[in-house]
Every structure is written in structure tokens, then in C-alpha cells.
Design a protein around this motif. Sequence first.
Motif, PDB file in Angstrom:
ATOM      1  N   THR A  78       0.922  -1.241   0.130  1.00 46.40           N
ATOM      2  CA  THR A  78       0.078   0.043   0.104  1.00 46.40           C
ATOM      3  C   THR A  78       0.992   1.201   0.171  1.00 46.40           C
ATOM      4  OG1 THR A  78      -0.115   0.393   2.270  1.00 46.40           O
ATOM      5  CG2 THR A  78      -1.417  -1.294   1.586  1.00 46.40           C
ATOM      6  N   ALA A 135      -9.011  -2.819  -2.019  1.00 48.30           N
ATOM      7  CA  ALA A 135      -8.110  -3.575  -0.898  1.00 48.30           C
ATOM      8  C   ALA A 135      -8.885  -4.766  -0.302  1.00 48.30           C
ATOM      9  CB  ALA A 135      -7.955  -2.557   0.259  1.00 48.30           C
ATOM     10  N   THR A 177      -4.517   0.510   3.996  1.00 50.00           N
ATOM     11  CA  THR A 177      -5.389   1.283   3.276  1.00 50.00           C
ATOM     12  C   THR A 177      -6.074   2.165   3.860  1.00 50.00           C
ATOM     13  OG1 THR A 177      -5.856  -0.833   2.169  1.00 50.00           O
ATOM     14  CG2 THR A 177      -7.177   1.013   1.463  1.00 50.00           C
ATOM     15  N   THR A 203      -3.568   5.145   4.460  1.00 47.28           N
ATOM     16  CA  THR A 203      -3.448   6.053   3.146  1.00 47.28           C
ATOM     17  C   THR A 203      -4.500   6.811   2.928  1.00 47.28           C
ATOM     18  OG1 THR A 203      -2.348   3.878   2.375  1.00 47.28           O
ATOM     19  CG2 THR A 203      -3.074   5.555   0.502  1.00 47.28           C
TER      20      THR A 203
END
Lengths: 272, 315, 433
Positions: free
Chosen positions: B3, B196, B230, B233
Motif C-alpha cells: 500500500t 483492498a 489502506t 493511506t
Amino acid sequence: MKTRPNYLAGIGSFIWLLIVAIPLYVMLSGTFQTREEFGDNGPLSFPSSFTLQNYADAITSGFGRYFLNTVVVTVGVVAIVLLLVPPLSYAIVRSRSRAASFVFRFFLLGLAIPAQAVIVPVFYLINTVGLYDNLIGVILPTAAFALPICTLILSGTMRDITGELYEAMAMDGASPARAFFRLVLPLSKGGISTIAVFSALQAWNGFLFPLILTQSESTRVVTLGLFNFQTQYGINIPGLLAAVTLSMVPVLLVYLFARRALVQGLMGAGGK
Amino acid sequence: MTTLATRRQAGPGGSTPSRPARSGASSVGRPGFAWALPATIFFALFALVPLAAVAVLSFTSWSGLGDPEFVGLENWETLVTDPVMVKSLWLSLLFIVLGVVTQTPLSILLGVWAAGNQRNRAILSAIYFVPLLLSSAAISVLWRALLDPNFGIPGQLSWLFGDGNLLGTQSGAIGVLIFVGMWQFTPFHTLIYQGAAKGIPTVLYQAASIDGAGMVRQFFSITLPQLRNTAITSIILMVVGGLTTFETVLILTNGGPGTDTTITAFYMYQEAFQSFDFGVGSAIALVLVVVATLISLVVVKVSGYDKMNSSLEGL
Amino acid sequence: MNNRTWMSRSLAGTAVLMLGLTLAGCGGGGGDASSRPENELHLAVYGDASNKVEQAMVDKFNQTSDVKVVLDTIPGADYQTKLQTIIDTDSAPDIFFNWGGGSIANFVKADLLMPLDDLIEEDPQLKDAFLPSVFDTAVIDDKSYGIPMRGTQPVMLFNNSDVLKQAGIDAPPATWDDLLDDVEKLKAAGVTPIALGGADQWPTQMWFQYVFDRVAGEGLFQSALDGDTDVWDSEESREALGKLRELIDAGAFGTNFDSVKFTDGGSPTLLSSGRAGFELMGSWAYATHLDANPEFAENVLGYSEFPAIEGGKGDPANLAGNTNNFYSITKNTRYPEEAGEFLKLMYSDEFVQEQIAIGNLPTTTNTEEFLDEASNPEYAKYQFDLVKDAPHFQLSWDQAYPPEATVTIHTAVAQFFSGQIDEDGFIKAMQSL
């Protein structure tokens, strides 16, 4: 995650569907009504007549030109990003020099520099080199501010290329350039399409740089055209809605014809 | 399991070469620093050099006419005591927090749901996707028209909106901005969670089923931990996005009512380009950079992701 | 070449070098950056419905001139920002729209504008063809810097005559008490008494301009502008604020005016659709309505002067608004003579006729001859007489002060109307200028 229905998310997604769809419905139905009808009936009503005049108004008020400008900016930004980021990421991932790791941190820091923060000097820079009110003057800083995130994404993809593959290349005595073109680029296709999509959306959405760095009709991009349309012809709400609708057509075309690449590209930002 | 988040962590740390480099064949020529040079120079030119100029400008008084005049710490003293500046920082923080807490749960739910394979989900996903096709400017203009108290949706649904004075009150204006942000950005975050969630190995769920874990339990003990990187992020993107929100505020509220939605990024624009005080504007810009850096660091620390090596951890 | 700022200089070297590197192959880059295409004169104007006349004048000029004028319409909301950002750079326009007074004072101080006195000496008509009171708005330190280029724009109280009739109101209010009565009648009739685009903020400011002028006379604002900020805390100032508060508390503007804009058509549509009785607006409102709804503009739209306030010091014939807009020429223009030639069009019969046709009212001495050609001669004559007979014409507050004061003024008037600040808060804000 595909064996059983998930009711909670199912209900949530239905409510969200309404929230997303109703404004889109108002937008579309508004574009087909006359000003008077839209004003009298209110936005949620079903249109009782049908006119394409609003689209004609929007197009004749210059949106054709604005589209062309936005496309030029978008293509320019994507080209610069695709030219600069792959070699950079390659160096970050493969180079052993301290400089390369410093560069990586430098771009991490860059992620936290908002475009607003430097807009004043960027204006003087662009102006000094004679690119004020010129699309190239919009392309350059827009591309520059797309670099950090694109570098992070692509470096991640490139890091997945295993050492064994490089070793295989080494058998042929490959130079770094050869390894880059024969091995790294082909294996980074996913990441490259992600950064292309990302930078294209950023350019398409660009507002602040065009706002400060351009002024005339001939360099106006779609986002500024909409901002301008609001004050210039604002009383014509259906015309405004038509302009908004038109502004999404090019991306919609990309979406229809390259849906997989677009969606996969965006997904790539978060993981795979 | 790469990621953006782990990629950052796995980057070359100081003098230690990155992992693939160590395991890679030493016999292959490595790219020199020259490969990184064009992009670095390009970015430095448009971000770092201007940032240095902004730092210098923050110690000057300048209206854009004539030459800047050095005034020492005056701008900084003004800012520290400026109630609007202090308020703008709180508002920015509020925007970020509200943005994250509204968008994150929704995107996770939608993303996980959309990761399923049923046909109807694909169709719905396509509709959810549509706001992504619109620029921030287009979305702001659209909502400005939709929210007109007399000729927009509130005029027709007065049972829900009262007099429709949404943009005339602080809570209303903030609510509108948060809602519009949610409308605009949830599709994107949904998409990355969907990506994801699709990547979570089915074997994990099979194992949990054998242990008798129910669906809700699976969601919390498998899905959520698996989405952790994820999420980081996604949240970082939300934070940076929230901090730099500009055209939405400009078009929807213009910082009002009064200064009630004057977030720092907008206040910077206002001071520099409406009050023509490039000195104070530059000082605000620096504050913005510092805050953005700090928040990113805090998110990294709090999430502990700099210590995390694999998203399979924690099972 | 007015490439004087240290920033330009310090950035230029690096910039040219680096752009040379990064742009290699893209062409351009570096070189003599400042040079505009030859034979072009850039004309920056405020973008709105009046642009068609400006375009017509540009087309007319370009038919006979080798140096072509290029019209750059800059979106209205963004105009002042753009102007000040570019005026001291190589991207400055050659000729630009402004409001005279405070809007160009800083530029004159920074020595960026070309005095027009030499041009006027060659062609006295450039001065004599205009009403002196208007022309003088752009005279600074005895030098002329601007030629009037649109129409005079007094602020008037517009009304929807159908709505007034239905609410039992026979005539527009002559006094403040009449206005308060009308507000009650309109409320009883179920409409918003007065439409207000509060989200734009400057329409709110118009109420302050008139009430302060009627209560305290033109002297108070002039003193404040000259630096005597104590006047904001005077008894008269507080009385004016009290009057405004009375009107707001009476519900004259409804409750959601802060969500309504004039610039996106919200408040004018309230008036034209019969959902409001009055709107205080500049004379351009006629053109706005004519563009959106000609039938309403021609048959239903009514207008009157701002009501008198009993016991106030100000003359009820005083006006507020924009005396006119002006074209000024920047000192660094490449073609000063051609720019001067272009300005001569501003007193041509054709210009006057075109302005009148779209509802603007030029301020040339021959304007009166053409008033019959106006699409609404009655409106044109009414307005012209107002301007001619006004003992004092107060330039809008945000134009009388230099541009950097605008945000403070706009925020203060909006916060006072929404109740976020009281009299003391408003006084404090204005004293900070």
C-alpha cells in the motif's frame, strides 16, 4: 468476502444511492427545462417540457474552447508526469546513493506542501518567464504538484520487482537503462496507469493555478469557466447545470471506454 | 500487500539500502542519481524554491506593488494575536476531523460491500462513481444552485430545511461543506477500500468460519485489520485534502457567514489576494505547511504503521 | 520592462536555467519573456452583461487600427484581485477598467499609471465631453488618470409593482417610516419584504451607505476616510446602526438572506418572481433583469430613491453607488498613442447609444440628447435627473477605501446584519481600518 450478504452495508449503500442520485437527477432534469419552468416547478419536479436550449447556451458561451484548453492542460500534465516519475522511482528503488534516499524523503515532504502555500512566488516565477496567461504556465506547476503522490505510488509498484528478475537481466550484462526499459517499465504497467489517471484527474480538477495564472477567455479552462459562468450568467440556473453536465462528458467518455483502467488505476492508490 | 503506506515505510531509510536492493544482484548496474535529477529539479523549482521565497516574504510587508519591505517579525506578531487566524486553525482541524469521521466508515462499508461479486453491486458502484467525474469547481457550483434557499431543494422541502438558511449559519455552512466533501470524495475512498477488500485472502474467512466466527465478528477481526494500511493511506489523503480545501469554500460560502468557514487555506488566499497583504499571507502559508507536516506525522505515529511490516500482522 | 521586484530578479536566473533544462523540446522557455505580441493592446474589463458594448467598441477600433485591441474580460468576483496581482508585472494590461477614487489611488502612488493630461491637451474633448463631477472622480493630485467608460450607477430602491399593489402599497416609500409600514404590509401579504443577496456582502453594504448618509450626512464617512475613526463611535453613527437594526429586527429581509446571492441570480429572481417586494441595488439591476426576464423589466419593475430619514442631517437627494467606471492607461504600455485613440471612442455618439441601449447611462455631456433612444426612456431620464440633481454622490464604501479594506468592511456589514456582532462590534471593525 463473497460468501454471505452483508445487510448493514446493503442498507447503507441504498441510502447512499439516494444521496448520490438525487442531486444528479436534479442536475440532469434541470438542464432540459426552461428557466421559467425550473423556477416555477422547483428542482425536484419532473420536467413537463423538453428543451436543449440550455446546452446550446452553454456551448455558445465558450465551453468548447474551455474543454480544449482543459484537454491540453491534462495531456501536458500527464506527459510530464510519465516522463519524469518512472526514472525517479527507478532511482529511488534501485539506486544505492544517499542522494536517492534523500530525494525520497524530499518528495515525502513535498506531499505536505499545499499548492496554496507557494502560489504567490509561483505566480511571479511564471510571470517572469513570460508564461502568464499561457497554458504552459498552468501545466508546469500542476505537473510539479502531482509529482509527490505519483512518485510514492510508482515507487511502491517498482519495489515489488524482485531481485531475482534483476539477476536474470544481469546474465545478459544489462545496463541500468536496459533494465529500466526491458524489465522495470513492463512490470510497472499497473502503477504507471495509476499515476496517469491520478495526474489526469488532478489536472482536470485544477482550479487554483488557472485562477491565478491565467486571465483571458482564450486560456480559460473548464473549472474557471464554471466559476465564471456562475457570476456571468448565473440567473440562468438550467444553463449553469447544463455547463456542469457538459463538464463531465470527457471524463465520462474515458470512463465508458476505459472503465477498467480507470477504476483499477484509482484502486491502485490504496493497495491491491 | 503493498500500500502507499507500507511503501513509505519501506523506503530507503537514511543510509540503509532498501530491502530489494540488498537482496538484488550486485552484478546488475544500478541507476545513478542522474535518473532522479530531472524530476527533483522540476519539483524543487515549483515547490521548494517558492517555499523559500514564501519564508522570506513572511518577514516583509508587500502589497504586490513596488518592492517588499522588510518588517522583521511584525507579520508573525500580527498572526499570533489575530482571532481569525486562531479560529481558522480550529476550523481547519474541525473540517479534517469531521471529514475523516464521516467519510471513513461510509467508504469502508460501501467498499467492502462493493467488493462482492453480485451484478447489482457493479451497477450501483457505477452510479456511486459518478461524482468522481465532476471537478470540485463543478460540484461546488452544482450544490450552490441546489441549495439556494428559495429556488433550490430547500425551497421545495421546507419541512426538512426550514427557511433554508443553510449557508447563513455557522453550523449550516460547516454542515454543507462537510456534506459536499463527503459527496465528492466518498466514491474515491470507497474505490480504494473496494480494491483492498478484494485483495483479502479468502482463506482467512474460511478459517474464521470453521472457528465459528459470525459475519460481524469476521468484519471486525479480519476485514478491518486487513484494511488498516489502506485506511491510513486514505486518511492521509483526506487530511491533506481537507487542509487544502479551497474552491469549495470559495464558491459555496466565501468563508462566511462572517468568518465562520474561513479555514486556514482560504484565509491565506484572502489575506494575500483580497487584502493584498502578501507578507501576512506568506506567514499563513508557512503555518499551513507546518500543520500539514505535523498532522501527517501524527497520523503515522498514532497508527503505528511505521512499525508495521505486513498487513498480515495482527491475525 | 518594469521587471523591478527583487523576487522577479532572484527567481529569473534559476527559472530560465531550469525551465531551459526541463522544457527542452517543448520549445519556448526563457528568452525575452516580457515581450507581448506586437501590435496588441490588452484591455482588461470587469466581466458582466455590459461586455457586449466593450466588445463592440473594440471591434470598431480594430477595423481601422493596425494595433489591435484584445478584450480580456475578467470574471467580476475576481476582478480586483487579478488587477492588483498583475498590474506591477509585465503581464499588466495596457488599458483597464476601474472605479476611480480609492481603486486606483495605490497604483498612482506606485507610479504605475500614465497621466492623461497630455492626451487631453491634444484632444480637449477627452475631458470636456464628460460631466465634470464624474470626470473628477479619477483625478488624483490634480492629474487625470481615467476616462469614464460605462454608465453612472446610482443605487436605487427597486420594487415589484405587482407585489406592492397586491399588498396595498400605492407608492414607493418616501420616508423611513413609510418603509417600515411597507415592510409590515408585505409581511402580511406573505412575501419577503426586501430581497437581499447577503452572501455577496456588498449588497448589504448598500444599506449602510444610505442610512449613514441620510442620518449623518456625507461628512461622517468622509471624516472616517480621512482618518478620523472616532466618528464611527459618534451618536449619529449609533443612531444609523440603530435604524438598521430596527429594520432587520422587523423582519424586512426575511431570515435566509445570508444564503442568497445577487451574483447567481438569487435575489433578483426573488424580486422578479414576486416573492419579494423591494431590492436595494445599483442601477445595473435593470440590465440584469432585462437580460433574464425582459417582460418583467419593461412592465413590472419599479424604482425609487432611497427614502428620507426624518430628522437626519443628510440631503434626501444624495446618492450612493458608483459615479461611473473608468479606463486608465498603464505607464508601461507599448502603444500609448493608440491607447489614447481608443479612449476617444468613449465620447462617441455610437458609444453613448450602445450604452443606453443596454440600460447603462453614460456621463457625457451629450447623453441627454440620446435618452429617448433608451429601451426604457423613462428609466433613463429618471436616473439621469437623479445624478444631475444630487448634491452629493457617495462612492461605494468598498471603492472609496483602498482595496485592502474590502474584506474588513464586507465582513463587518454581513456580521452586523446576521447579528453576529452588535453596534460596538461594528464600530470596532470600522475603526480598525
